[in-house]
Motif scaffolding. Structure first.
Motif, PDB file in Angstrom:
ATOM      1  N   ALA A 148      15.836  44.678  -8.916  1.00  0.00           N
ATOM      2  CA  ALA A 148      14.459  45.317  -8.701  1.00  0.00           C
ATOM      3  C   ALA A 148      13.750  45.595  -9.846  1.00  0.00           C
ATOM      4  O   ALA A 148      12.792  45.061 -10.314  1.00  0.00           O
ATOM      5  N   ASP A 160      12.259  42.690 -12.919  1.00  0.00           N
ATOM      6  CA  ASP A 160      11.028  42.281 -13.057  1.00  0.00           C
ATOM      7  C   ASP A 160      10.223  43.056 -13.660  1.00  0.00           C
ATOM      8  O   ASP A 160       9.789  44.243 -12.974  1.00  0.00           O
ATOM      9  N   THR A 181       6.788  43.382 -13.465  1.00  0.00           N
ATOM     10  CA  THR A 181       5.805  43.781 -12.649  1.00  0.00           C
ATOM     11  C   THR A 181       6.213  45.030 -11.783  1.00  0.00           C
ATOM     12  O   THR A 181       5.635  46.077 -11.734  1.00  0.00           O
ATOM     13  N   ARG A 182       7.752  44.664 -11.170  1.00  0.00           N
ATOM     14  CA  ARG A 182       8.079  45.839 -10.623  1.00  0.00           C
ATOM     15  C   ARG A 182       8.468  46.876 -11.199  1.00  0.00           C
ATOM     16  O   ARG A 182       8.011  48.177 -10.889  1.00  0.00           O
ATOM     17  N   ARG A 183       8.734  46.849 -12.506  1.00  0.00           N
ATOM     18  CA  ARG A 183       9.023  47.998 -13.510  1.00  0.00           C
ATOM     19  C   ARG A 183       7.621  48.827 -13.430  1.00  0.00           C
ATOM     20  O   ARG A 183       7.598  50.097 -13.470  1.00  0.00           O
ATOM     21  N   VAL A 217       5.126  48.545 -11.572  1.00  0.00           N
ATOM     22  CA  VAL A 217       4.645  49.599 -10.452  1.00  0.00           C
ATOM     23  C   VAL A 217       5.285  50.978 -10.161  1.00  0.00           C
ATOM     24  O   VAL A 217       4.741  51.920 -10.043  1.00  0.00           O
ATOM     25  N   HIS A 241       6.883  42.132  -3.837  1.00  0.00           N
ATOM     26  CA  HIS A 241       7.399  43.149  -4.788  1.00  0.00           C
ATOM     27  C   HIS A 241       7.617  44.418  -4.300  1.00  0.00           C
ATOM     28  O   HIS A 241       8.627  44.888  -4.397  1.00  0.00           O
ATOM     29  N   PHE A 242       6.747  44.810  -3.328  1.00  0.00           N
ATOM     30  CA  PHE A 242       6.954  46.135  -2.788  1.00  0.00           C
ATOM     31  C   PHE A 242       8.002  46.220  -1.818  1.00  0.00           C
ATOM     32  O   PHE A 242       8.919  47.013  -1.804  1.00  0.00           O
ATOM     33  N   LEU A 298      11.185  46.349  -3.902  1.00  0.00           N
ATOM     34  CA  LEU A 298      11.377  47.717  -4.099  1.00  0.00           C
ATOM     35  C   LEU A 298      11.861  48.750  -2.994  1.00  0.00           C
ATOM     36  O   LEU A 298      12.695  49.690  -3.123  1.00  0.00           O
ATOM     37  N   TYR A 319       2.821  54.136  -1.215  1.00  0.00           N
ATOM     38  CA  TYR A 319       3.957  54.121  -1.855  1.00  0.00           C
ATOM     39  C   TYR A 319       4.430  55.031  -2.835  1.00  0.00           C
ATOM     40  O   TYR A 319       3.411  55.636  -3.313  1.00  0.00           O
TER      41      TYR A 319
END
Lengths: 97, 97
Positions: free
Chosen positions: B7, B10, B12-14, B16, B44-45, B48, B65
Motif C-alpha cells: 500500500a 504508491d 498517491t496512497r502515501r 492520501v 486506491h482506497f 488502503l 475515511y
DNA sequence: TTGGTATTTAGCTAAATATCGAAATGATTG
DNA sequence: CAATCATTTCGATATTTAGCTAAATACCAA
C-alpha cells in the motif's frame, strides 16, 4: 524516495536488506537464502541498487552487496516524521554499530 | 504486513494517508486533491482498506475515511526495529485517538 | 587457450497494477 | 416518484512486475 518505497514493497527484497544488515554478502550467498533463480535475484539486486539501498563492489568475479543503512534510515525517518511516528522530536544521532 | 508495504509503495496512497493524518476526510474530498479519476481513487482506497490502514464509515451517501495510525505505526516500528533504526527500545504504547 | 565459477543480460510469459469511461448502487431532495 | 449526488463496480486497456530458461560476460586457474 519513491524508489525506496517501491523497493521495500517486495518481501524478498526486504529480506535481502535484513540479511545485509548483519554483514555484507555476495550475490551468490544471498541467492542461496532464497528459492528463486539467480537471474531473478539479480533483478531484485538491481532494484535495490536503483533505490540506492545497497552498494555493490566487485572483487574479481564476485560482487559483494552492502546495505546503505543511512539511506534506509533517512527514508524511514523522513516518512515517519510526516506522521509523528516513533522518534519524538529529539532527533538523536545514536551510535551505529 | 506485506499489504501495508504494498500500500505504501504508491505515492498517491502515501499522500492520501498524509492528508488523513490531519483529519478524516470523505472519499470526495480526498479525490479532489488529486488529478486522477474517482474510480481510480476508489481503487486506491480499497488497497488502503485491505491493508487496514484506514477505516471507512458511511454516513448516508458519503464515506469518511480515517487513518488508523496505530496500524501504520506498528508496521513502521516493526520494520525499523529489525534494522535498529530510529526509535530505541522504548516501545511506547501511545494512546490512539 | 580451455574450462569453470559468478553474475548479469536478453527474451519471454503470466500475473498484478493503475488507469479510464460507463454503468450501477444507494441516499437525499424536490 | 424523478432527479441528483457520492461512491463503487464493471469491463477494458496499458504498464509494470516477478518469475523462468538460455545465453552472454567477466574473471580465475590450469
Amino acid at each position: 524516495m519513491n524508489r525506496v518505497f517501491k523497493a521495500l514493497s517486495d518481501p524478498t527484497r526486504r529480506r535481502v536488506l535484513e540479511l545485509l544488515r548483519q554483514r555484507p554478502m555476495t550475490a551468490g550467498e544471498l541467492s542461496d537464502q532464497f528459492t528463486v533463480s539467480k537471474p531473478t535475484m539479480s533483478a531484485h539486486f538491481a532494484v535495490l541498487r536503483e533505490a540506492d539501498l545497497v552498494d555493490a563492489d566487485k572483487q574479481g568475479a564476485t560482487i559483494t552487496y552492502r546495505l546503505k543503512l543511512s539511506v534506509l534510515e533517512d527514508a524511514i525517518l523522513g516518512f515517519s516524521s510526516a506522521f509523528g511516528i516513533g522518534t519524538e522530536p529529539t532527533l538523536r544521532k545514536e551510535t551505529q554499530s
